[in-house]
Each structure stands twice: as structure tokens, then as C-alpha cells.
Design a protein around this motif. Structure first.
Motif, PDB file in Angstrom:
ATOM      1  N   ALA A  88      43.249  48.646  32.943  1.00 54.45           N
ATOM      2  CA  ALA A  88      42.629  49.592  33.620  1.00 54.45           C
ATOM      3  C   ALA A  88      42.428  49.378  35.173  1.00 54.45           C
ATOM      4  O   ALA A  88      42.180  50.432  35.923  1.00 54.45           O
ATOM      5  N   ALA A  89      42.421  47.958  35.335  1.00 56.32           N
ATOM      6  CA  ALA A  89      42.202  47.806  36.900  1.00 56.32           C
ATOM      7  C   ALA A  89      43.306  48.095  37.795  1.00 56.32           C
ATOM      8  O   ALA A  89      43.317  48.149  38.797  1.00 56.32           O
ATOM      9  N   ASP A  90      44.420  47.946  37.090  1.00 57.78           N
ATOM     10  CA  ASP A  90      45.892  48.127  37.760  1.00 57.78           C
ATOM     11  C   ASP A  90      45.978  47.438  38.910  1.00 57.78           C
ATOM     12  O   ASP A  90      45.861  47.464  39.912  1.00 57.78           O
ATOM     13  N   LEU A  91      46.430  46.222  38.512  1.00 59.99           N
ATOM     14  CA  LEU A  91      46.775  44.983  39.203  1.00 59.99           C
ATOM     15  C   LEU A  91      47.974  44.833  39.989  1.00 59.99           C
ATOM     16  O   LEU A  91      48.434  43.790  40.470  1.00 59.99           O
ATOM     17  N   ALA A  92      49.014  45.748  39.624  1.00 60.31           N
ATOM     18  CA  ALA A  92      50.142  45.813  40.240  1.00 60.31           C
ATOM     19  C   ALA A  92      50.228  45.393  41.688  1.00 60.31           C
ATOM     20  O   ALA A  92      51.244  44.841  41.928  1.00 60.31           O
ATOM     21  N   ALA A  93      49.577  45.871  42.402  1.00 63.21           N
ATOM     22  CA  ALA A  93      49.515  45.737  43.707  1.00 63.21           C
ATOM     23  C   ALA A  93      49.681  44.166  44.144  1.00 63.21           C
ATOM     24  O   ALA A  93      49.765  43.654  45.352  1.00 63.21           O
ATOM     25  N   TYR A  94      48.923  43.398  43.698  1.00 71.65           N
ATOM     26  CA  TYR A  94      48.819  41.955  43.576  1.00 71.65           C
ATOM     27  C   TYR A  94      49.864  41.020  43.314  1.00 71.65           C
ATOM     28  O   TYR A  94      50.599  41.598  42.220  1.00 71.65           O
ATOM     29  N   ARG A  95      50.059  40.064  43.953  1.00 72.99           N
ATOM     30  CA  ARG A  95      50.842  38.811  43.529  1.00 72.99           C
ATOM     31  C   ARG A  95      50.392  38.352  42.194  1.00 72.99           C
ATOM     32  O   ARG A  95      49.039  38.283  41.921  1.00 72.99           O
ATOM     33  N   THR A  96      51.189  37.460  41.653  1.00 77.86           N
ATOM     34  CA  THR A  96      50.899  36.780  40.439  1.00 77.86           C
ATOM     35  C   THR A  96      49.664  35.900  40.442  1.00 77.86           C
ATOM     36  O   THR A  96      48.719  36.159  39.546  1.00 77.86           O
ATOM     37  N   PRO A  97      49.120  35.302  41.467  1.00 80.09           N
ATOM     38  CA  PRO A  97      48.074  34.215  41.616  1.00 80.09           C
ATOM     39  C   PRO A  97      46.919  35.220  41.509  1.00 80.09           C
ATOM     40  O   PRO A  97      45.870  35.017  41.288  1.00 80.09           O
ATOM     41  N   GLY A  98      46.922  36.355  42.636  1.00 77.33           N
ATOM     42  CA  GLY A  98      46.039  37.251  42.622  1.00 77.33           C
ATOM     43  C   GLY A  98      45.566  38.016  41.586  1.00 77.33           C
ATOM     44  O   GLY A  98      44.381  38.320  40.901  1.00 77.33           O
ATOM     45  N   ARG A  99      46.464  38.323  40.441  1.00 76.40           N
ATOM     46  CA  ARG A  99      46.327  38.959  39.406  1.00 76.40           C
ATOM     47  C   ARG A  99      45.522  38.101  38.368  1.00 76.40           C
ATOM     48  O   ARG A  99      44.514  38.396  37.666  1.00 76.40           O
ATOM     49  N   VAL A 100      46.167  36.787  38.355  1.00 76.42           N
ATOM     50  CA  VAL A 100      45.230  35.817  37.562  1.00 76.42           C
ATOM     51  C   VAL A 100      43.997  35.588  37.819  1.00 76.42           C
ATOM     52  O   VAL A 100      43.014  35.526  36.869  1.00 76.42           O
ATOM     53  N   ARG A 101      43.631  35.486  39.073  1.00 79.01           N
ATOM     54  CA  ARG A 101      42.472  35.238  39.704  1.00 79.01           C
ATOM     55  C   ARG A 101      41.338  36.430  39.353  1.00 79.01           C
ATOM     56  O   ARG A 101      40.264  36.260  38.669  1.00 79.01           O
ATOM     57  N   ALA A 102      41.828  38.023  39.603  1.00 78.74           N
ATOM     58  CA  ALA A 102      41.214  38.920  39.135  1.00 78.74           C
ATOM     59  C   ALA A 102      41.006  39.093  37.623  1.00 78.74           C
ATOM     60  O   ALA A 102      39.768  39.390  37.098  1.00 78.74           O
ATOM     61  N   ILE A 103      42.012  38.681  36.791  1.00 73.38           N
ATOM     62  CA  ILE A 103      41.793  38.732  35.169  1.00 73.38           C
ATOM     63  C   ILE A 103      40.680  37.866  34.812  1.00 73.38           C
ATOM     64  O   ILE A 103      39.850  38.209  34.042  1.00 73.38           O
ATOM     65  N   ILE A 104      40.629  36.490  35.245  1.00 73.14           N
ATOM     66  CA  ILE A 104      39.756  35.535  34.909  1.00 73.14           C
ATOM     67  C   ILE A 104      38.146  35.955  35.244  1.00 73.14           C
ATOM     68  O   ILE A 104      37.358  35.934  34.521  1.00 73.14           O
ATOM     69  N   SER A 105      38.300  36.599  36.376  1.00 66.77           N
ATOM     70  CA  SER A 105      36.939  37.128  37.122  1.00 66.77           C
ATOM     71  C   SER A 105      36.619  38.133  36.360  1.00 66.77           C
ATOM     72  O   SER A 105      35.352  38.492  35.963  1.00 66.77           O
TER      73      SER A 105
END
Length: 233
Positions: A75-92
Motif C-alpha cells: 500500500a505504501a508503494d515503495l517502488a521509487a526507493y532503492r532496495t536499502p530504502g525499501r528495507v528501511r521503510a518496511i521495518i519502520s
């Protein structure tokens, strides 16, 4: 087997009600009875649900938490982030979702820390880490699949323990701790690549040719045109 694959909708509702009771009663049959009553079910069903006790309840809840995390990541649509940014956002996102259950999760961690639950603790952590990578879009199928999950397991576990003691607003201190841990992992990856780049490329070793001593040539007697006689005959 992942408990979510066989969990009935009614039992899922009970687990979601149970997590609200654990902060007061722990991962016990008393909390389970209260959760059943909250769902309009017979409290006596607690004798038949989750025969494995607290550890089985924790595993079921962790499975649902993984599903909720992946759903929130989509739902957050993290496609614009690079992989490390996605991992950080998901854990958050996971910490944000479970902030109200911090006490219950702390009790779960204490139970999983017991020696008899070491295997289950590793299984739950592995599922969560795999769910994080899957939500981040990782589809690796080579040896990197294992190394990525092993590194993230250390990051997630240490961050979870920090989060359980974090009293900052909106988990700010936890996110800062997570950033430092992710930076450490990134540094390890850069160092490894630098070392590999400086190492000479492997070549097939060349062995010296084996020189055997020359054997003397054997001289055979010249065949006779007529029957030969032995000397002196």
C-alpha cells in the motif's frame, strides 16, 4: 509449515484479539479465553486451540504480523526507493504497526529466548526476514539469497531488541539505530567488493611437465634367413 497456510478465519480473529490481552495476562490460556469471549466464542474452546501453548500462539501471531507488514508495504508503494530504502521503510512500518503491542512482543521475545524455543525463534526470524526482502522486491535465487537474509536477520534482531526499550516519540531513536546498522551492513558489502577487485583473478595452476628418464633402446637380434643354430653347434 507456516501456520497462516492452515489458519481458519475464526482463529485469525482470536489471535488478533489475543494480542490485546497478552499485555495483562501474558501468553496464557487465561488470555486466550478472554480473546475467545471477545470474539463471541465459547471460552472453553481454549482447551483445544493451540495445543503447543504459548510458543504456538506466538508463532501464529508472528505469521499474521508478517502478512500485515507485507500488505502495508504494498500500500505504501515503495517502488521509487532503492532496495536499502525499501528495507528501511518496511521495518519502520512493522514497528509502527506494532507499537501498541510492544509489551506483548516483549513477553514473546522472553519466551522465545528460552533454550527449548531456540529452533522456533530462528524459524520465526527467518520468516520475518524473508517477508521483508520479498516486500522489498528481492527475487534473488542464487547464493545472495542466503547472505542477504543472514545479514538482515542480525540487523532486524538487534533493532527489535532496541525498539522494545525505546521510549522516544514515533520510535525516532529506533529508526536512527536501524540506519546505523544498515550503514554497517553496506560498509561490509563495499569492503568485500574492494577486496575482491584487488585480488588477482584466479588462473588454472600450471604444473611442470614431468620428465621421465630415457630408457636404453633394446637391440633385438637380426632374424635369420634360414633356421638359426645356437653357437658351438
Amino acid at each position: 509449515m507456516n501456520p497462516c497456510e492452515t489458519m481458519l478465519p475464526d482463529d485469525e480473529a482470536v489471535i488478533r484479539a489475543l494480542i490485546d490481552e497478552v499485555a495483562f495476562e501474558g501468553w496464557t490460556r487465561i488470555a486466550l479465553r478472554r480473546a475467545l469471549l471477545a470474539c463471541g466464542r465459547d471460552a472453553e474452546d481454549a482447551a483445544f486451540l493451540f495445543p503447543g501453548g504459548a510458543s504456538e500462539m506466538i508463532e501464529a501471531w508472528a505469521c499474521l504480523a508478517d502478512q500485515d507488514m507485507e500488505r502495508a508495504a504494498r500500500a505504501a508503494d515503495l517502488a521509487a526507493y532503492r532496495t536499502p530504502g525499501r528495507v528501511r521503510a518496511i521495518i519502520s512500518l512493522r514497528f509502527e504497526q506494532n507499537r501498541r503491542y510492544r509489551e506483548a512482543i516483549g513477553r514473546a521475545v522472553a519466551i522465545l529466548a528460552l533454550p527449548q524455543n531456540a529452533k522456533l525463534a530462528a524459524t520465526i526470524t527467518a520468516r520475518t526476514v524473508d517477508a521483508i526482502w520479498h516486500a522489498a522486491g528481492d527475487r534473488s535465487a542464487d547464493f545472495a539469497w542466503y547472505t542477504k537474509r543472514a545479514l538482515l536477520a542480525g540487523v532486524y534482531t538487534s533493532t527489535l531488541l532496541f525498539w522494545l526499550r525505546d521510549m522516544s516519540d514515533d520510535d525516532e531513536d529506533t529508526i536512527a539505530f536501524l540506519d546505523r546498522r544498515l550503514d554497517n551492513v553496506a560498509s561490509i558489502g563495499k569492503i568485500r567488493k574492494t577486496i575482491e577487485a584487488r585480488m588477482p583473478k584466479s588462473r588454472t595452476p600450471r604444473f611442470p611437465k614431468l620428465r621421465l628418464p630415457r630408457l636404453p633402446r633394446l637391440r633385438l637380434p637380426t632374424p635369420c634367413a634360414s633356421p638359426c643354430r645356437a653357437p658351438g653347434s
